[in-house]
Write a protein that holds these residues in place. Structure first.
Motif, mmCIF file in Angstrom:
data_model
loop_
_atom_site.group_PDB
_atom_site.id
_atom_site.type_symbol
_atom_site.label_atom_id
_atom_site.label_comp_id
_atom_site.label_asym_id
_atom_site.label_seq_id
_atom_site.Cartn_x
_atom_site.Cartn_y
_atom_site.Cartn_z
ATOM 1 N N TRP A 1 41.477 48.476 39.153
ATOM 2 C CA TRP A 1 41.949 49.658 39.856
ATOM 3 C C TRP A 1 43.470 49.599 39.967
ATOM 4 O O TRP A 1 44.041 48.511 40.119
ATOM 5 C CB TRP A 1 41.322 49.709 41.260
ATOM 6 N N GLY A 2 44.121 50.739 39.898
ATOM 7 C CA GLY A 2 45.567 50.751 40.036
ATOM 8 C C GLY A 2 46.076 52.076 40.548
ATOM 9 O O GLY A 2 45.309 53.044 40.678
ATOM 10 N N GLU A 3 47.362 52.097 40.888
ATOM 11 C CA GLU A 3 48.007 53.376 41.191
ATOM 12 C C GLU A 3 49.351 53.425 40.483
ATOM 13 O O GLU A 3 50.198 52.544 40.644
ATOM 14 C CB GLU A 3 48.170 53.614 42.695
ATOM 15 N N ILE A 4 49.492 54.487 39.686
ATOM 16 C CA ILE A 4 50.731 54.740 38.965
ATOM 17 C C ILE A 4 51.639 55.586 39.850
ATOM 18 O O ILE A 4 51.172 56.522 40.486
ATOM 19 C CB ILE A 4 50.412 55.507 37.659
ATOM 20 N N LEU B 1 53.351 50.686 37.829
ATOM 21 C CA LEU B 1 51.908 50.473 37.979
ATOM 22 C C LEU B 1 51.666 49.449 39.082
ATOM 23 O O LEU B 1 52.112 48.307 38.983
ATOM 24 C CB LEU B 1 51.332 49.956 36.655
ATOM 25 N N ALA B 2 50.968 49.877 40.132
ATOM 26 C CA ALA B 2 50.607 48.953 41.219
ATOM 27 C C ALA B 2 49.163 48.512 41.054
ATOM 28 O O ALA B 2 48.287 49.317 40.726
ATOM 29 C CB ALA B 2 50.791 49.627 42.580
ATOM 30 N N THR B 3 48.953 47.218 41.253
ATOM 31 C CA THR B 3 47.595 46.654 41.265
ATOM 32 C C THR B 3 47.523 45.734 42.485
ATOM 33 O O THR B 3 48.503 45.598 43.227
ATOM 34 C CB THR B 3 47.310 45.851 39.976
ATOM 35 N N VAL B 4 46.358 45.102 42.687
ATOM 36 C CA VAL B 4 46.208 44.208 43.833
ATOM 37 C C VAL B 4 45.934 42.794 43.325
ATOM 38 O O VAL B 4 45.098 42.599 42.443
ATOM 39 C CB VAL B 4 45.089 44.702 44.775
ATOM 40 N N ARG C 1 40.118 43.221 39.881
ATOM 41 C CA ARG C 1 39.956 44.574 40.455
ATOM 42 C C ARG C 1 40.451 45.584 39.431
ATOM 43 O O ARG C 1 41.650 45.681 39.196
ATOM 44 C CB ARG C 1 40.807 44.744 41.718
#
Lengths: 212, 212
Positions: free
Chosen positions: B92-95, B47-50, B90
């Motif tokens: 928001w994320g990208e798996i 899991l990527a977040t900022v 934020r």
């Protein structure tokens, strides 16, 4: 590039890690690669970057070894890929590398240098060429395929002539990922063990054990 | 929540996907989970977040299933962890979910809702409780351990009494990840196959085949 120096201030040899030496987390990473070597996916990791709109991007890439004696990880990519646009804007990323067999995770944050066809440094252009030459035919030909991410092209667009194995195609890019922080977690162990490595401004890695 | 409607405009049944229905990429994900089910790590993804400073963060987390009949993925985390701070800023994320056996990758972008102890929605608090109850004792006790990421505590800080299996500890958070874009890549195949699914403002998934 790095070297080890021995000093005798205290009557016994003291090991000093000099700027650009092999980082202290490298031996654990090498050991994880060895323990998981029967699994091809142990050389894959997830690279997160940030898009121009501020949202994160995340994808699996292949580890191509370290640049010579440095701590820079080599990754390859296509100049036509979305991630290149992102990296030109923000030269920063975070790798998440999970070893499924030994249950170890390395989170590696650092900056990313793009060595594209126009990068003006003969030594790094040489590294780009060498990386191209080390690829399989199968990996090389993908750089001659239709534009990644565009609507699906006809089958002919995926059967180009095999490119020159010595000279990289112009859209072939070498990414150099230069770590500045490593968060190393070992899930085996009760409780788990977690170590943080942070590169200071003198080029020394500070090491601290933290709670998992 | 979702349902399927059949229409007869063209003399033959036409399948319409109504808002909130099971997304079309779900069957491929279910199939990948099935094909890779012998490997416990097939339920882990990155899991990527900022971060608040604009740099990406990336870590391995465990898939805890979907929320009821929705397309929202369940993830659990500790309110004391770094990622919670990031996600509050934020959402928001990208798996990145790579299946090592079948060589399939799902990149899933979406927003993240944090269901913490103070979240005011009884239905989602109930989902948080149920998720806690479904954990193993081993997973639950970790929420009673010393503060994650702080300098390593004494061994006693890792042997607390076993928490109540029915009532989640206050620092236990349920994350709901709501996908809006899925990039599905199958590495097997020559060339590889790649499909993009994008949720439009009407709640319909647009599907397009793209170049790998």
């Amino acid at each position: 590039m790095g070297h080890w120096a021995w000093e005798n201030n205290f009557g016994s040899p003291v090991l000093l890690i000099v700027n650009m030496a092999i980082a202290p987390w490298r031996s654990y990473l090498a050991s994880a690669l060895k323990k998981n070597r029967t699994q091809p996916h142990s050389r894959y990791f997830q690279l997160a970057t940030v898009r121009s709109d501020g949202t994160p991007a995340n994808r699996t890439v292949v580890f191509r070894g370290f640049l010579e004696d440095s701590n820079k990880l080599k990754i390859i990519t296509d100049a036509r890929s979305q991630k290149i646009t992102e990296i030109y804007i923000r030269q920063w990323g975070e790798i998440c590398w999970y070893f499924t067999n030994s249950r170890e995770q390395f989170r590696i944050a650092g900056n990313i240098i793009v060595i594209d066809a126009n990068y003006e440094n003969s030594q790094l252009q040489r590294a780009r060429e060498l990386t191209w030459q080390e690829l399989s035919d199968n990996a090389r030909i993908q750089f001659a395929w239709a534009h990644p991410g565009k609507p699906r092209a006809n089958p002919e667009a995926f059967s180009p002539p095999q490119p020159d194995e010595n000279k990289p195609l112009d859209n072939f890019c070498l990414l150099l990922f230069e770590p500045v922080k490593v968060d190393y977690l070992r899930l085996r162990g009760e409780p788990q063990n977690r170590t943080l490595y942070v590169l200071d401004e003198k080029g020394i890695w500070d090491v601290v054990e933290v709670n998992p």
